[in-house]
Write a protein that holds these residues in place. Structure first.
Motif, PDB file in Angstrom:
ATOM      1  N   THR A 162      35.542  -6.916 -23.759  1.00  0.00           N
ATOM      2  CA  THR A 162      36.837  -6.243 -23.654  1.00  0.00           C
ATOM      3  C   THR A 162      37.866  -6.762 -24.660  1.00  0.00           C
ATOM      4  OG1 THR A 162      37.549  -7.809 -21.950  1.00  0.00           O
ATOM      5  CG2 THR A 162      36.471  -5.800 -21.201  1.00  0.00           C
ATOM      6  N   VAL A 163      37.637  -7.931 -25.208  1.00  0.00           N
ATOM      7  CA  VAL A 163      38.535  -8.491 -26.223  1.00  0.00           C
ATOM      8  C   VAL A 163      37.897  -8.268 -27.594  1.00  0.00           C
ATOM      9  CG1 VAL A 163      39.725 -10.558 -27.042  1.00  0.00           C
ATOM     10  CG2 VAL A 163      39.303 -10.241 -24.588  1.00  0.00           C
ATOM     11  N   GLU A 164      38.703  -7.818 -28.538  1.00  0.00           N
ATOM     12  CA  GLU A 164      38.184  -7.503 -29.871  1.00  0.00           C
ATOM     13  C   GLU A 164      37.852  -8.768 -30.655  1.00  0.00           C
ATOM     14  OE1 GLU A 164      40.853  -5.005 -31.975  1.00  0.00           O
ATOM     15  OE2 GLU A 164      40.736  -3.353 -30.531  1.00  0.00           O
ATOM     16  N   ASP A 165      36.705  -8.725 -31.348  1.00  0.00           N
ATOM     17  CA  ASP A 165      36.302  -9.851 -32.193  1.00  0.00           C
ATOM     18  C   ASP A 165      37.353 -10.158 -33.250  1.00  0.00           C
ATOM     19  OD1 ASP A 165      34.042  -9.569 -30.688  1.00  0.00           O
ATOM     20  OD2 ASP A 165      32.653  -9.491 -32.367  1.00  0.00           O
ATOM     21  N   ASP A 166      37.952  -9.105 -33.814  1.00  0.00           N
ATOM     22  CA  ASP A 166      38.917  -9.296 -34.901  1.00  0.00           C
ATOM     23  C   ASP A 166      40.116 -10.107 -34.446  1.00  0.00           C
ATOM     24  OD1 ASP A 166      37.307  -7.884 -36.600  1.00  0.00           O
ATOM     25  OD2 ASP A 166      38.404  -5.998 -36.423  1.00  0.00           O
ATOM     26  N   TYR A 167      40.535  -9.909 -33.198  1.00  0.00           N
ATOM     27  CA  TYR A 167      41.680 -10.672 -32.708  1.00  0.00           C
ATOM     28  C   TYR A 167      41.335 -12.156 -32.629  1.00  0.00           C
ATOM     29  CZ  TYR A 167      45.504 -12.398 -29.909  1.00  0.00           C
ATOM     30  OH  TYR A 167      46.580 -13.124 -29.483  1.00  0.00           O
ATOM     31  N   VAL A 168      40.158 -12.459 -32.109  1.00  0.00           N
ATOM     32  CA  VAL A 168      39.738 -13.855 -32.001  1.00  0.00           C
ATOM     33  C   VAL A 168      39.638 -14.488 -33.389  1.00  0.00           C
ATOM     34  CG1 VAL A 168      37.891 -15.406 -31.253  1.00  0.00           C
ATOM     35  CG2 VAL A 168      38.540 -13.462 -29.825  1.00  0.00           C
ATOM     36  N   LEU A 169      39.101 -13.734 -34.340  1.00  0.00           N
ATOM     37  CA  LEU A 169      38.991 -14.251 -35.708  1.00  0.00           C
ATOM     38  C   LEU A 169      40.365 -14.537 -36.306  1.00  0.00           C
ATOM     39  CD1 LEU A 169      36.119 -11.998 -37.095  1.00  0.00           C
ATOM     40  CD2 LEU A 169      36.001 -14.450 -36.636  1.00  0.00           C
ATOM     41  N   ARG A 170      41.331 -13.662 -36.028  1.00  0.00           N
ATOM     42  CA  ARG A 170      42.693 -13.898 -36.522  1.00  0.00           C
ATOM     43  C   ARG A 170      43.276 -15.170 -35.922  1.00  0.00           C
ATOM     44  NH1 ARG A 170      43.339  -8.250 -35.887  1.00  0.00           N
ATOM     45  NH2 ARG A 170      44.421  -8.581 -33.905  1.00  0.00           N
ATOM     46  N   GLU A 171      43.032 -15.387 -34.627  1.00  0.00           N
ATOM     47  CA  GLU A 171      43.534 -16.597 -33.980  1.00  0.00           C
ATOM     48  C   GLU A 171      42.916 -17.846 -34.605  1.00  0.00           C
ATOM     49  OE1 GLU A 171      45.841 -17.156 -31.597  1.00  0.00           O
ATOM     50  OE2 GLU A 171      46.371 -15.047 -31.802  1.00  0.00           O
ATOM     51  N   ILE A 172      41.632 -17.756 -34.922  1.00  0.00           N
ATOM     52  CA  ILE A 172      40.956 -18.903 -35.542  1.00  0.00           C
ATOM     53  C   ILE A 172      41.525 -19.167 -36.927  1.00  0.00           C
ATOM     54  CG2 ILE A 172      38.747 -19.756 -36.408  1.00  0.00           C
ATOM     55  CD1 ILE A 172      37.389 -18.167 -34.173  1.00  0.00           C
ATOM     56  N   ARG A 173      41.727 -18.109 -37.692  1.00  0.00           N
ATOM     57  CA  ARG A 173      42.286 -18.269 -39.040  1.00  0.00           C
ATOM     58  C   ARG A 173      43.691 -18.859 -38.988  1.00  0.00           C
ATOM     59  NH1 ARG A 173      37.830 -18.538 -41.897  1.00  0.00           N
ATOM     60  NH2 ARG A 173      36.534 -16.660 -41.701  1.00  0.00           N
TER      61      ARG A 173
END
Length: 268
Positions: free
Chosen positions: A64-75
């Motif tokens: 339910t959570v987008e991969d792209d959002y998690v990647l942005r948080e990591i970056r």
């Protein structure tokens, strides 16, 4: 015995002491130089030579959570600078996985567990496990949230999605719509699970607006089963089962069945 020149003896001792001091200073300076060289070499190796920089990020388990959002948080985490210029989080050895997990869990309650694995020298593997909804809790005037077996709320489902899940209408007035009433949650869950074991299906439950301890579940026949938190809920379900068996040979269509008194069944 030959006479001793005290001045020459003192001068010799002074020269010897100065020599010892020079050797100590030279050794200490050499040690400091070696330490600075070693520290600089390690710092260069860790933060500038990119020997341990994060290059690959693998994400597993998100639904339910987008991969792209998690990647942005990591970056964004890796771009944080220490001492004004060092991006320590880009180094896999210093990447703060616990802080990232805490931030994502706070922002997305649907994430039940987050496991972060550091695979040397360049890969982060992040494993997510999302909560499974047990039902939908709707507050007055109509804001609905998913809830799981632990009573954690998340999301904003539409009411029509409740046909596969137990829907609970909490009609009481409340300013706090981010947390469910754990006493009612436990009571309704116990009643629903016990009814299911006795082959009495329910898809809807509710807490009346003026309720203190009362709640109800709606049976497949469309009538309400009224319970009270202060009673033996499992025992009352057993009493209900006996009562319904007695009514199985007649056309029994009640408006409600009241189970709020232990050992008793009232209906209309």
């Amino acid at each position: 015995m030959k006479p001793v020149n005290i001045k020459n003896l003192n001068s010799y001792r002074d020269n010897l002491a100065r020599g010892k001091r020079r050797r100590f200073i030279l050794k200490f300076a050499g040690f400091l130089f070696f330490l600075a060289f070693l520290t600089g070499g390690v710092a260069y190796l860790l933060f500038f030579a990119k020997v341990f920089d994060v290059r690959n990020i693998t994400i597993n388990g998100l639904k339910t959570v987008e991969d792209d959002y998690v990647l942005r948080e990591i970056r964004q985490t890796m771009e944080v600078k220490t001492l004004g210029y060092l991006r320590m989080q880009e180094n896999i050895l210093f990447f703060d996985g616990e802080a990232l997990a805490a931030k994502l869990s706070a922002e997305f309650p649907v994430l039940k567990t987050i496991g972060i694995e550091k695979k040397l020298r360049h890969e982060l593997i992040i494993n997510f496990f999302e909560r499974m909804p047990s039902g939908i809790w709707c507050f007055d005037p109509g804001k609905c949230r998913y809830f799981d077996s632990e009573g954690v709320l998340w999301g904003e489902p539409v009411r029509s999605s409740g046909f596969l899940l137990l829907m609970i209408d909490d009609l009481r007035k409340s300013d706090n719509q981010e947390r469910i009433d754990i006493d009612f949650f436990n009571g309704i869950r116990l009643a629903a699970e016990t009814l299911k074991k006795r082959n009495i299906s329910t898809k809807e439950a509710g807490i009346p607006e003026d309720s203190v301890m009362d709640f109800y579940l709606v049976a497949d026949g469309g009538y309400r089963l009224i319970f009270n938190l202060d009673t033996d809920i499992e025992g009352q379900v057993e009493v209900l089962k006996i009562f319904l068996n007695d009514k199985s040979n007649v056309d029994f269509r009640p408006q409600y069945i009241d189970l709020r008194i232990d050992g008793r069944v009232y209906y209309k």
